[in-house]
Each structure stands twice: as C-alpha cells, then as structure tokens.
Design an enzyme around this catalytic site. Structure first.
Site, PDB file in Angstrom:
ATOM      1  N   HIS A 268      33.396  53.706  45.101  1.00 54.68           N
ATOM      2  CA  HIS A 268      32.201  54.088  45.873  1.00 54.68           C
ATOM      3  C   HIS A 268      31.352  54.986  44.962  1.00 54.68           C
ATOM      4  CE1 HIS A 268      29.674  54.921  49.211  1.00 54.68           C
ATOM      5  NE2 HIS A 268      30.452  55.680  49.972  1.00 54.68           N
ATOM      6  N   HIS A 307      28.748  44.516  44.552  1.00 57.89           N
ATOM      7  CA  HIS A 307      28.512  45.278  45.777  1.00 57.89           C
ATOM      8  C   HIS A 307      28.988  44.461  46.965  1.00 57.89           C
ATOM      9  CE1 HIS A 307      26.396  47.706  48.763  1.00 57.89           C
ATOM     10  NE2 HIS A 307      26.434  48.645  47.834  1.00 57.89           N
ATOM     11  N   ASP A 363      24.775  52.669  40.747  1.00 53.26           N
ATOM     12  CA  ASP A 363      25.545  53.554  39.874  1.00 53.26           C
ATOM     13  C   ASP A 363      25.449  53.167  38.403  1.00 53.26           C
ATOM     14  OD1 ASP A 363      26.607  55.187  41.938  1.00 53.26           O
ATOM     15  OD2 ASP A 363      27.809  53.477  42.534  1.00 53.26           O
TER      16      ASP A 363
HETATM   17  C1  LIG Z   1      31.638  47.382  44.873  1.00 58.51           C
HETATM   18  C2  LIG Z   1      32.945  46.591  45.049  1.00 58.51           C
HETATM   19  C3  LIG Z   1      34.053  47.572  45.466  1.00 58.51           C
HETATM   20  C4  LIG Z   1      32.734  45.524  46.129  1.00 58.51           C
HETATM   21  O1  LIG Z   1      33.959  44.936  46.352  1.00 58.51           O
HETATM   22  P1  LIG Z   1      34.194  43.700  47.338  1.00 58.51           P
HETATM   23  O2  LIG Z   1      33.031  43.480  48.211  1.00 58.51           O
HETATM   24  O3  LIG Z   1      35.507  43.918  47.985  1.00 58.51           O
HETATM   25  O4  LIG Z   1      34.218  42.472  46.351  1.00 58.51           O
HETATM   26  P2  LIG Z   1      35.507  41.812  45.712  1.00 58.51           P
HETATM   27  O5  LIG Z   1      36.381  42.839  45.082  1.00 58.51           O
HETATM   28  O6  LIG Z   1      36.130  40.908  46.756  1.00 58.51           O
HETATM   29  O7  LIG Z   1      34.851  40.930  44.571  1.00 58.51           O
HETATM   30  C5  LIG Z   1      34.607  39.514  44.650  1.00 58.51           C
HETATM   31  C6  LIG Z   1      34.967  38.922  43.301  1.00 58.51           C
HETATM   32  O8  LIG Z   1      34.185  39.507  42.262  1.00 58.51           O
HETATM   33  C7  LIG Z   1      35.013  40.212  41.337  1.00 58.51           C
HETATM   34  N1  LIG Z   1      34.391  41.490  41.057  1.00 58.51           N
HETATM   35  C8  LIG Z   1      33.794  42.327  41.947  1.00 58.51           C
HETATM   36  N2  LIG Z   1      33.257  43.386  41.315  1.00 58.51           N
HETATM   37  C9  LIG Z   1      33.540  43.217  40.008  1.00 58.51           C
HETATM   38  C10 LIG Z   1      33.249  43.988  38.871  1.00 58.51           C
HETATM   39  N3  LIG Z   1      32.582  45.122  38.959  1.00 58.51           N
HETATM   40  N4  LIG Z   1      33.702  43.531  37.676  1.00 58.51           N
HETATM   41  C11 LIG Z   1      34.367  42.376  37.583  1.00 58.51           C
HETATM   42  N5  LIG Z   1      34.660  41.585  38.638  1.00 58.51           N
HETATM   43  C12 LIG Z   1      34.250  42.010  39.829  1.00 58.51           C
HETATM   44  C13 LIG Z   1      36.343  40.404  42.045  1.00 58.51           C
HETATM   45  O9  LIG Z   1      37.394  40.510  41.126  1.00 58.51           O
HETATM   46  C14 LIG Z   1      36.408  39.145  42.878  1.00 58.51           C
HETATM   47  O10 LIG Z   1      36.750  38.082  42.024  1.00 58.51           O
HETATM   48  P3  LIG Z   1      37.736  36.906  42.557  1.00 58.51           P
HETATM   49  O11 LIG Z   1      36.970  36.226  43.645  1.00 58.51           O
HETATM   50  O12 LIG Z   1      37.975  36.050  41.356  1.00 58.51           O
HETATM   51  O13 LIG Z   1      38.964  37.596  43.054  1.00 58.51           O
HETATM   52  C15 LIG Z   1      33.329  45.866  43.723  1.00 58.51           C
HETATM   53  O14 LIG Z   1      32.271  45.013  43.327  1.00 58.51           O
HETATM   54  C16 LIG Z   1      33.647  46.877  42.612  1.00 58.51           C
HETATM   55  O15 LIG Z   1      34.789  47.354  42.542  1.00 58.51           O
HETATM   56  N6  LIG Z   1      32.652  47.203  41.727  1.00 58.51           N
HETATM   57  C17 LIG Z   1      32.867  48.185  40.679  1.00 58.51           C
HETATM   58  C18 LIG Z   1      32.763  49.597  41.261  1.00 58.51           C
HETATM   59  C19 LIG Z   1      31.348  49.981  41.587  1.00 58.51           C
HETATM   60  O16 LIG Z   1      30.423  49.809  40.814  1.00 58.51           O
HETATM   61  N7  LIG Z   1      31.195  50.534  42.787  1.00 58.51           N
HETATM   62  C20 LIG Z   1      29.908  51.066  43.244  1.00 58.51           C
HETATM   63  C21 LIG Z   1      29.390  50.324  44.418  1.00 58.51           C
HETATM   64  S1  LIG Z   1      27.750  50.895  44.804  1.00 58.51           S
END
Ligand SMILES: CC(C)(COP(=O)(O)OP(=O)(O)OC[C@H]1O[C@@H](n2cnc3c(N)ncnc32)[C@H](O)[C@@H]1OP(=O)(O)O)[C@@H](O)C(=O)NCCC(=O)NCCS
Length: 432
Positions: A268, A307, A363
């Site tokens: 987050h 996201h 971010d």
């Molecule tokens: C923001 C976040 C938590 C959203 O998570 P979510 O909605 O649960 O999405 P998921 O984790 O299900 O991601 C879907 C797919 O994209 C991939 N993915 C998501 N974010 C990714 C990232 N930053 N880098 C690489 N792969 C990513 C996941 O591994 C998943 O792949 P798969 O389908 O092969 O398993 C996630 O994108 C993340 O961890 N981002 C990095 C942290 C970040 O920048 N957070 C700030 C948010 S404002």
C-alpha cells in the site's frame, strides 16, 4: 423494489429466486434466503480480499480504473491539482462541496489553530530510538492523542467529531515533522500560524536558526499538489481499516492510527519507499532488462507498478511526472528519474505487463520527488499519511452517518476440524 433483477436457480432443488439489482449490485444478504431446508444457514458470498464486494455506499471519491479516472466529489483530480490548495480539497472531501471564500477563510483559520501538540507529545516522541521508523512514530503518536482528548470517544456527537477532524488534519503535519526532526537529532519547531499548510510543514521540517522560515514557492506548491493527489482513494486498504475500526465506535485517533498502520505496508503506501530502494538496487539503465527479467520470473514485484483498481495509467502518476520536472528546476534533477522513465518505457512495451494491465501507480514517481526535496525514503509513507488523513476522516464521517452501517464483521468459510474430544487425543493413562 428495483425493476432490474437477477434470477438465480438453485440446482440443488430447482427453486428460482429473483434478486433486486441496484446500481449494478445484488445484496449479499439476499442470498441468505437461498436454502435447502429450514436448518440451512443460507448461501453466503465468498470474496477473499474484497475483489468484487462493495462494503459501503460512498459519495466521496469515484474511480474508473479501466479509463484511468479519479474524481473527488465529482471534480476531476487534474482540475483540483491544477487550481486548488490542499486545504480546499480537504474541505471538499469532508463537506461534499468546495468552500466559499468565507468558508475557506474560517476553515484555514480553524485548521491552522489546531496545529500545536501538547508538550507531553514531545516527551513521548523523545522516547523513540534515533533510528525508529517515522511511520512507527506517527502511528503510535496518533494513538497516543486519544489519551489527550478523552471526549473524542463520543463519536456519535457531530460537534465532537468536527473538533477531532480539525485537530487531526491540523496536527498530523506537526507529528510528522517532529518524527523527522527526532530522527535527525534536531530540536522541534513549533507551527507558524502565518504560513500556509504546506509552508508551515516545511517550516517545521527545515527551519534552523533563522527567525522566520521562508519556503520556496515552487516546492510548497508541489507539496500542495502531492497532498491533493494523495488525499483520498475510495475503499483502499487503509480507508477500509479506518471504516472497520471506526465501525466499532473507537475514537478517531485510534481509528486513524489503525488506518496509518495499514498504509505502512509495502503493498500500500509503503510502496513509495520500496520504489526508491528498487531504483537504487537497479543503479543504471543498463541493468533494467535484467531486473525486469527477474520480475517476470516471479522473483519479486516491480514496486510502484500495478493497482487493484487501475487497469490503465494511474492519473495521479501522470500529474506527478510533470510535478517532478517542476521540482527539479529548483532542486536539481534526481538521476533516479531517468532510471524510472526508462523502466516504465521498457515495462510498458513488455507483454508480461501489457497482458496484466500493469501501469505505474502514484508511488512510482512520488518518492523520486520527495528524495529530491531532501527526504529520506523512510519519510515517504509519512508524507502519504498527512493528506490521506482528510480522506480517512471523510470516509469515517460518512460511515457514522450511514444508517445501513453496523459494526464491521465478515463471515468465514470454516475449514477446520469438526468437533472432537480430548479423551480421543489423550487416552486415559494408568494414573487416571
Ligand atoms: C497493487 C497490488 C498490490 C495490486 O494487487 P492485486 O490487485 O491483488 O493484483 P495481483 O497481485 O492479483 O496481480 C495480477 C497479476 O499481475 C502481477 N503483478 C501485479 N503487480 C505486479 C508488479 N508490481 N510487478 C510484477 N507483477 C505484478 C501478479 O503477479 C499477477 O500475475 P499472475 O496473474 O501471473 O499471477 C500489486 O499490483 C502490487 O503488489 N504492486 C506493487 C506494490 C505497489 O506498487 N503498491 C502500491 C499500490 S498504489
């Protein structure tokens, strides 16, 4: 009764149910009538991580993740960032309308006159190690404020709530600045009521021995823009925490401390700190392809990308890219920006990211700007929490005025053992 309905047939007994559809949703409680017999509890919905569950009705913030749209109370984020101050936007979030000039004057006066902290708070912060993470200091100090304002527990009294809203928005920059100065071993600086919200924050952060701190206007405006972009983001993890804790009628200092704790996580608000660590680790543009290869192999995530809601470019990241250039005119260019831009370029052309609709989020660029302004990465999430306080409080106000809301308490699908008895686990011994 709504005219739109969803017909559901229970294949276990052939019965059909008609569920009203309102604003594209069916009520999970309507599923409970679907039973196979009088002893059946009824159908529940199962939705880990709230992937497809609306937990409230809200009029505060609108996001269309596919089209990359963000609006506060109907106003596009781009217009607010261009033309408003953060305190105007905070007023908008909390009141539903922009303030008139007279209302704004009163609002700014009231917030400005709630920026001081009780002297004991200094002693409290003094107790932290010099290298304590500022988010830990912020979370604990927010919770500690609950003990200074015991009347705040009367959360059903609108006048009491209003008072705490002024205090929280007024005091959060002061707590943040005290935490910052504590980690540097510098004396705390009191608020200066002649300055704007962001100028005063800069004063409390960076004033040395001069009689009056003069902030750079471009940097103060950039902070305003950053604060506007971070002020709310509908039902994200920390807003949901604010609502969840608030639903037990805990006072807002405790609820805000919980919300700030949720924000601290690297998935987050903590992501901005992680982005800077990642850019430092990558080091040079030449290392980017190798880094991306490891991300695609699942070794780690590309921080600042992806996201839950945006499946398009985060509109806040677009604005921040511009703000970064303005800030660098004053501070000098942060070389990490070039790595970030190249990383973004390569990622956005890569099938892995395209297929998953992974774009830079807020971010990705905010940390680069904060670093150029002189903040260490540990402060970045605190910088996020300051403006988000307005959003948390708007969500909390809405919750407490919503007659449909009750204490937040999800159901579970129990997967544990059926009843069993100790005598089976511990057969009687001779001594028994
Ligand atoms: C923001 C976040 C938590 C959203 O998570 P979510 O909605 O649960 O999405 P998921 O984790 O299900 O991601 C879907 C797919 O994209 C991939 N993915 C998501 N974010 C990714 C990232 N930053 N880098 C690489 N792969 C990513 C996941 O591994 C998943 O792949 P798969 O389908 O092969 O398993 C996630 O994108 C993340 O961890 N981002 C990095 C942290 C970040 O920048 N957070 C700030 C948010 S404002």
């Amino acid at each position: 009764m709504s005219k739109e309905t969803l017909s559901v047939t229970d294949d276990r007994n052939g019965k059909t149910y008609s569920l009203p559809i309102e604003k594209g949703t069916v009520r999970a409680m309507d599923l409970r009538q679907i039973k196979t017999g009088p002893d059946d509890f009824g159908i529940m919905s199962y939705d880990p991580a709230f992937m497809n569950t609306a937990s409230c009705r809200s009029a505060v913030t609108f996001i269309d993740g596919d089209r990359g749209i963000l609006r506060y109370r109907g106003y596009p984020i781009e217009e607010l960032a261009e033309h408003c101050t953060f305190l105007e936007v905070a007023y908008l979030l909390l009141h539903g309308e922009l303030p008139s000039p007279a209302e704004l004057k009163d609002w700014v006066y009231e917030i400005t006159h709630h920026t001081m902290l009780h002297e004991n708070v200094k002693k409290f912060i003094d107790g932290f190690h010099y290298d304590a993470h500022p988010m830990g200091m912020l979370v604990s100090t927010l919770a500690a404020l609950s003990t200074f304002y015991p009347e705040s527990k009367n959360v059903l009294d609108a006048r009491v709530r209003r008072q705490q809203i002024l205090r929280l928005i007024g005091k959060v920059p002061t707590i943040a600045a005290y935490a910052y100065r504590h980690s540097l071993g510098l004396p705390y600086v009191y608020p200066d009521n002649e300055l704007s919200y962001t100028e005063n924050f800069m004063n409390m952060l960076w004033k040395k021995t001069e009689l009056k701190y003069l902030s750079n206007r471009t940097l103060a405006r950039a902070l305003d823009v950053l604060f506007i972009l971070h002020a709310d983001h509908e039902q994200n993890c920390s807003a949901n925490t604010m609502r969840c804790v608030g639903s037990s009628q805990a006072d807002p200092y405790l609820a805000a401390a919980a919300a700030a704790s949720a924000l601290a996580g690297p998935l987050h608000g903590g992501a901005n700190e992680e982005v800077l660590k990642m850019l430092a680790e990558i080091g040079t543009k030449e290392n980017i392809p190798g880094y991306i290869k490891q991300v695609k192999e699942g070794k780690f995530k590309l921080m600042g990308f992806g996201h839950r809601v945006y499946k398009n470019y985060d509109p806040r990241a677009k604005i921040l890219k511009r703000t970064a250039e303005e800030v660098f005119q004053v501070t000098g260019r942060n070389p990490k920006l070039d790595i970030a831009i190249e990383l973004e370029r390569i990622a956005l052309e890569d099938e892995y990211f395209v297929k998953r609709k992974l774009y830079p989020n807020v971010d990705f660029y905010s940390g680069i700007i904060y670093q150029a302004m002189g903040f260490r990465p540990e402060m970045f999430t605190v910088m996020f929490a300051i403006p988000r306080m307005a959003g948390w409080l708007a969500q909390w106000e809405e919750l407490l005025q919503d007659p449909e809301q009750k204490i937040s308490r999800p159901r579970q699908v129990f997967t544990g053992k059926d009843v069993r008895h100790l005598e089976q686990a511990r057969p009687a011994t001779a001594a028994d």
